[in-house]
Write an enzyme that holds these catalytic residues in place. Structure first.
Site, PDB file in Angstrom:
ATOM      1  N   LYS A  11      55.540  41.317  21.517  1.00  0.00           N
ATOM      2  CA  LYS A  11      55.140  42.392  23.072  1.00  0.00           C
ATOM      3  C   LYS A  11      53.458  42.493  22.448  1.00  0.00           C
ATOM      4  CE  LYS A  11      59.421  43.661  23.819  1.00  0.00           C
ATOM      5  NZ  LYS A  11      60.444  44.426  24.277  1.00  0.00           N
ATOM      6  N   TYR A  51      62.342  41.970  33.691  1.00  0.00           N
ATOM      7  CA  TYR A  51      63.151  43.212  33.611  1.00  0.00           C
ATOM      8  C   TYR A  51      63.938  43.629  34.662  1.00  0.00           C
ATOM      9  CZ  TYR A  51      60.551  43.249  28.850  1.00  0.00           C
ATOM     10  OH  TYR A  51      60.040  42.211  27.596  1.00  0.00           O
ATOM     11  N   ASN A 114      59.252  48.176  20.893  1.00  0.00           N
ATOM     12  CA  ASN A 114      59.865  48.064  19.507  1.00  0.00           C
ATOM     13  C   ASN A 114      59.226  46.145  19.429  1.00  0.00           C
ATOM     14  OD1 ASN A 114      60.319  46.204  21.888  1.00  0.00           O
ATOM     15  ND2 ASN A 114      62.545  46.948  21.155  1.00  0.00           N
ATOM     16  N   HIS A 117      60.785  40.728  21.839  1.00  0.00           N
ATOM     17  CA  HIS A 117      62.134  40.777  22.281  1.00  0.00           C
ATOM     18  C   HIS A 117      63.409  39.792  21.713  1.00  0.00           C
ATOM     19  CE1 HIS A 117      64.352  40.485  26.029  1.00  0.00           C
ATOM     20  NE2 HIS A 117      64.567  38.854  25.893  1.00  0.00           N
ATOM     21  N   GLU A 128      65.138  33.057  30.753  1.00  0.00           N
ATOM     22  CA  GLU A 128      64.274  33.753  30.333  1.00  0.00           C
ATOM     23  C   GLU A 128      63.659  32.972  29.296  1.00  0.00           C
ATOM     24  OE1 GLU A 128      65.311  36.495  27.316  1.00  0.00           O
ATOM     25  OE2 GLU A 128      65.985  37.645  28.401  1.00  0.00           O
TER      26      GLU A 128
HETATM   27  P1  CMP Z   1      64.367  45.115  24.436  1.00  0.00           P
HETATM   28  O1  CMP Z   1      65.820  44.949  24.656  1.00  0.00           O
HETATM   29  O2  CMP Z   1      62.836  43.502  24.294  1.00  0.00           O
HETATM   30  O3  CMP Z   1      63.870  44.477  26.472  1.00  0.00           O
HETATM   31  C1  CMP Z   1      64.004  45.735  26.939  1.00  0.00           C
HETATM   32  C2  CMP Z   1      62.951  47.178  26.430  1.00  0.00           C
HETATM   33  O4  CMP Z   1      62.815  48.326  27.560  1.00  0.00           O
HETATM   34  C3  CMP Z   1      63.468  47.348  24.979  1.00  0.00           C
HETATM   35  O5  CMP Z   1      63.445  45.958  24.469  1.00  0.00           O
HETATM   36  C4  CMP Z   1      62.190  48.169  25.117  1.00  0.00           C
HETATM   37  O6  CMP Z   1      61.086  47.694  24.703  1.00  0.00           O
HETATM   38  C5  CMP Z   1      62.268  48.644  25.701  1.00  0.00           C
HETATM   39  N1  CMP Z   1      63.762  50.406  26.349  1.00  0.00           N
HETATM   40  C6  CMP Z   1      65.461  49.639  25.454  1.00  0.00           C
HETATM   41  N2  CMP Z   1      65.669  51.041  25.941  1.00  0.00           N
HETATM   42  C7  CMP Z   1      65.097  52.189  26.440  1.00  0.00           C
HETATM   43  C8  CMP Z   1      64.347  53.340  25.914  1.00  0.00           C
HETATM   44  N3  CMP Z   1      65.270  54.914  25.900  1.00  0.00           N
HETATM   45  N4  CMP Z   1      63.395  54.275  26.434  1.00  0.00           N
HETATM   46  C9  CMP Z   1      61.862  52.719  26.091  1.00  0.00           C
HETATM   47  N5  CMP Z   1      61.846  51.765  26.200  1.00  0.00           N
HETATM   48  C10 CMP Z   1      63.206  51.541  25.922  1.00  0.00           C
END
Ligand code: CMP
Length: 139
Positions: A11, A51, A114, A117, A128
């Site tokens: 990311k 998304y 984070n 993904h 994906e």
């Molecule tokens: P990912 O699992 O890659 O795909 C969905 C993304 O949404 C997740 O990583 C986080 O980056 C984001 N995400 C999930 N939950 C939250 C949240 N509560 N607040 C902000 N971002 C979120």
């Protein structure tokens, strides 16, 4: 039966923080082969489509804004039991809950930022991967 591919994104902040190399190193060390990979900058429309499954979530617009804030690296990874093994390697979505040694524990800044993904099912891995790569672009 579990499939042998998963899909990952490095990311924006993980890219701009200089973590592409260390993250790829962890991926290789864990036994994954790279089937396809490229760097790109998502448009708003592309991020919204990718998304779409999270469209009703309160964090959707924030997520789209973040994912379009800079270049990302997308890749299809190959390994037996790829989806489950990669999710173990990256750790919990929230880096504060991720285990020591996982990619998110080491490189994530926050729940939203984070670092990477990873697909959560074989079906999503197929969707994906196909979103970014044709069959001719996979090896
Ligand atoms: P990912 O699992 O890659 O795909 C969905 C993304 O949404 C997740 O990583 C986080 O980056 C984001 N995400 C999930 N939950 C939250 C949240 N509560 N607040 C902000 N971002 C979120």
């Amino acid at each position: 039966m579990s499939g042998n591919i998963t899909f990952t994104i490095i990311k924006p902040f993980a890219v701009s923080d200089g973590h592409i190399g260390p993250i790829l190193n962890k991926i290789h060390t864990a036994g994954f082969k790279i089937s396809a990979m490229r760097m790109l900058w998502l448009t708003q429309g592309e991020a919204e489509r990718f998304y779409e499954v999270h469209k009703e979530r309160p964090f959707y617009s924030d997520l789209v804004e973040f994912m379009t804030s800079g270049p990302i690296v997308v890749a299809v990874l190959k390994k037996e039991n790829a989806v489950a093994d990669y999710r173990k390697l990256i750790g919990a979505t929230d880096p504060e809950k991720a285990e020591e040694g996982t990619i998110r524990k080491e490189f994530a800044r926050s729940l939203r930022e984070n670092a990477v993904h990873g697909s959560d099912s074989d079906e999503n891995a197929a969707f994906e991967g196909s979103f970014f790569f044709s069959g001719l672009q996979r090896f």
